[in-house]
Scaffold this active site. Structure first.
Site, PDB file in Angstrom:
ATOM      1  N   LYS A  54       1.042  -1.040   0.353  1.00  0.00           N
ATOM      2  CA  LYS A  54      -0.150   0.095  -0.427  1.00  0.00           C
ATOM      3  C   LYS A  54       0.655   0.535   0.575  1.00  0.00           C
ATOM      4  CE  LYS A  54      -3.354  -2.598   3.316  1.00  0.00           C
ATOM      5  NZ  LYS A  54      -3.468  -2.413   4.611  1.00  0.00           N
ATOM      6  N   GLU A 109       8.135   2.369  -6.177  1.00  0.00           N
ATOM      7  CA  GLU A 109       7.858   1.242  -4.180  1.00  0.00           C
ATOM      8  C   GLU A 109       8.173   2.853  -3.321  1.00  0.00           C
ATOM      9  OE1 GLU A 109       7.641  -0.576  -2.562  1.00  0.00           O
ATOM     10  OE2 GLU A 109       8.617  -2.325  -2.876  1.00  0.00           O
ATOM     11  N   ASP A 110       7.396   2.337  -2.059  1.00  0.00           N
ATOM     12  CA  ASP A 110       8.075   3.588  -1.263  1.00  0.00           C
ATOM     13  C   ASP A 110       8.922   3.381  -0.924  1.00  0.00           C
ATOM     14  OD1 ASP A 110       7.784   0.883  -0.342  1.00  0.00           O
ATOM     15  OD2 ASP A 110       5.981   1.947   1.284  1.00  0.00           O
ATOM     16  N   ASP A 113      15.009  -0.777   1.464  1.00  0.00           N
ATOM     17  CA  ASP A 113      15.725  -1.173   2.800  1.00  0.00           C
ATOM     18  C   ASP A 113      16.482  -2.270   3.068  1.00  0.00           C
ATOM     19  OD1 ASP A 113      15.867  -0.926   5.571  1.00  0.00           O
ATOM     20  OD2 ASP A 113      14.225  -1.901   6.219  1.00  0.00           O
ATOM     21  N   PHE A 163      12.978   4.753  11.246  1.00  0.00           N
ATOM     22  CA  PHE A 163      12.034   4.358  10.667  1.00  0.00           C
ATOM     23  C   PHE A 163      11.459   5.693  10.696  1.00  0.00           C
ATOM     24  CE2 PHE A 163       8.478   3.059  10.760  1.00  0.00           C
ATOM     25  CZ  PHE A 163       8.164   1.843  10.338  1.00  0.00           C
ATOM     26  N   VAL A 164      11.372   5.916   9.688  1.00  0.00           N
ATOM     27  CA  VAL A 164      10.176   7.065   8.781  1.00  0.00           C
ATOM     28  C   VAL A 164       8.566   6.648   8.636  1.00  0.00           C
ATOM     29  CG1 VAL A 164      12.229   8.220   8.354  1.00  0.00           C
ATOM     30  CG2 VAL A 164      10.692   7.012   6.214  1.00  0.00           C
ATOM     31  N   ARG A 176      -0.027   6.809   7.283  1.00  0.00           N
ATOM     32  CA  ARG A 176       0.352   6.620   5.911  1.00  0.00           C
ATOM     33  C   ARG A 176      -0.304   8.018   5.318  1.00  0.00           C
ATOM     34  NH1 ARG A 176       1.657   1.124   3.988  1.00  0.00           N
ATOM     35  NH2 ARG A 176       0.459  -0.550   4.797  1.00  0.00           N
TER      36      ARG A 176
HETATM   37  P1  IMP Z   1      12.982  -4.261   2.464  1.00  0.00           P
HETATM   38  O1  IMP Z   1      11.980  -5.963   2.102  1.00  0.00           O
HETATM   39  O2  IMP Z   1      13.400  -4.658   3.700  1.00  0.00           O
HETATM   40  O3  IMP Z   1      13.914  -3.421   1.396  1.00  0.00           O
HETATM   41  O4  IMP Z   1      11.075  -4.038   3.164  1.00  0.00           O
HETATM   42  C1  IMP Z   1      10.638  -2.709   3.093  1.00  0.00           C
HETATM   43  C2  IMP Z   1       9.576  -2.636   3.039  1.00  0.00           C
HETATM   44  O5  IMP Z   1       9.815  -2.371   4.120  1.00  0.00           O
HETATM   45  C3  IMP Z   1       8.754  -1.191   2.636  1.00  0.00           C
HETATM   46  O6  IMP Z   1       7.578  -1.509   1.544  1.00  0.00           O
HETATM   47  C4  IMP Z   1       8.121  -0.986   4.088  1.00  0.00           C
HETATM   48  O7  IMP Z   1       6.362  -1.464   4.150  1.00  0.00           O
HETATM   49  C5  IMP Z   1       8.701  -1.610   5.352  1.00  0.00           C
HETATM   50  N1  IMP Z   1       9.641  -0.610   5.777  1.00  0.00           N
HETATM   51  C6  IMP Z   1      11.525  -0.247   5.809  1.00  0.00           C
HETATM   52  N2  IMP Z   1      11.483   0.878   6.219  1.00  0.00           N
HETATM   53  C7  IMP Z   1      10.234   1.469   6.543  1.00  0.00           C
HETATM   54  C8  IMP Z   1      10.344   2.122   7.365  1.00  0.00           C
HETATM   55  O8  IMP Z   1      11.557   3.158   8.217  1.00  0.00           O
HETATM   56  N3  IMP Z   1       9.152   2.974   7.449  1.00  0.00           N
HETATM   57  C9  IMP Z   1       8.025   1.787   7.471  1.00  0.00           C
HETATM   58  N4  IMP Z   1       8.069   0.595   6.387  1.00  0.00           N
HETATM   59  C10 IMP Z   1       8.520   0.615   6.435  1.00  0.00           C
END
Ligand code: IMP
Length: 192
Positions: A54, A109-110, A113, A163-164, A176
């Site tokens: 989302k 993507e948002d 990470d 963490f944002v 959101r």
């Molecule tokens: P990844 O698989 O570790 O790259 O994580 C991606 C997902 O982790 C994102 O699409 C977010 O849903 C969540 N995420 C990672 N860092 C944050 C943050 O700082 N705030 C909120 N959600 C996060």
């Protein structure tokens, strides 16, 4: 329970104005890159922009409107850790409505990470034979990466291990709808 979202925010990291400016720049840069390719070839379908639900919803809505370029869009939803799954375990909750074979595809993507979510999405989509597959993310946390993933367009690199929330990003599904990206008060994380 807080009555306004601002009560939970410790500080603003990226203001709504900064986001708007950067999204306009990204939209123009992306349109310029794709122009001359798919747009000139009338036999080719327009660029397909794929928003990852989302979190990418507000960014995607603003980004596509900053792209003066013919395109189609679609959405995918995936589960990532934080929803009862562990890092590396990613499931598709909603798949694309359309086939992508032979098409130019841009994933929106948002945040990237650890990279596990994006790696899974890229593997799944590239197996379907798109003509090209690129990635645009609003936020990037490169120092947190556990797997290498190609990211073509980045809005902002987060300088610290933050963490944002806001502008699509959630804490326990809330925040959101903040118009900016900010950091939660530590007590808010324990409370809610
Ligand atoms: P990844 O698989 O570790 O790259 O994580 C991606 C997902 O982790 C994102 O699409 C977010 O849903 C969540 N995420 C990672 N860092 C944050 C943050 O700082 N705030 C909120 N959600 C996060």
């Amino acid at each position: 329970m807080a009555t306004t979202m601002m009560e939970g925010i410790e500080r603003v990291v990226i203001s709504a104005e900064e986001i708007a400016r950067r999204v306009r720049e990204l939209g123009q840069a992306i349109a310029a890159d794709y122009r001359g390719g798919a747009a000139r070839d009338l036999r080719r379908r327009p660029l397909l922009v794929v928003g990852i639900l989302k979190g990418a919803m507000p960014f995607m809505a603003d980004l596509v409107r900053a792209m003066d370029f013919p395109l189609e869009y679609d959405f995918m939803a995936v589960s990532s850790y934080g929803n009862g799954t562990s890092p590396g375990e990613v499931r598709i909750l909603k798949d694309l409505d359309c086939a992508i074979g032979g098409r130019d595809v841009l994933i929106v993507e948002d945040i990237v990470d650890t990279g596990h979510t994006l790696q899974h999405i890229l593997a799944g989509l590239s197996a379907r034979g798109p003509a090209s597959l690129r990635v645009c993310t609003l936020l990037d946390k490169p120092h947190r990466r556990e797997v290498e993933v190609p990211v073509d367009y980045v809005g902002f690199v987060l300088p610290e291990n933050l963490f944002v929330v806001g502008y699509g990003l959630d804490y326990a599904e809330v925040y959101r709808n903040l118009p900016f990206v900010g950091v939660l008060k530590p007590e808010r994380i324990r409370e809610e």
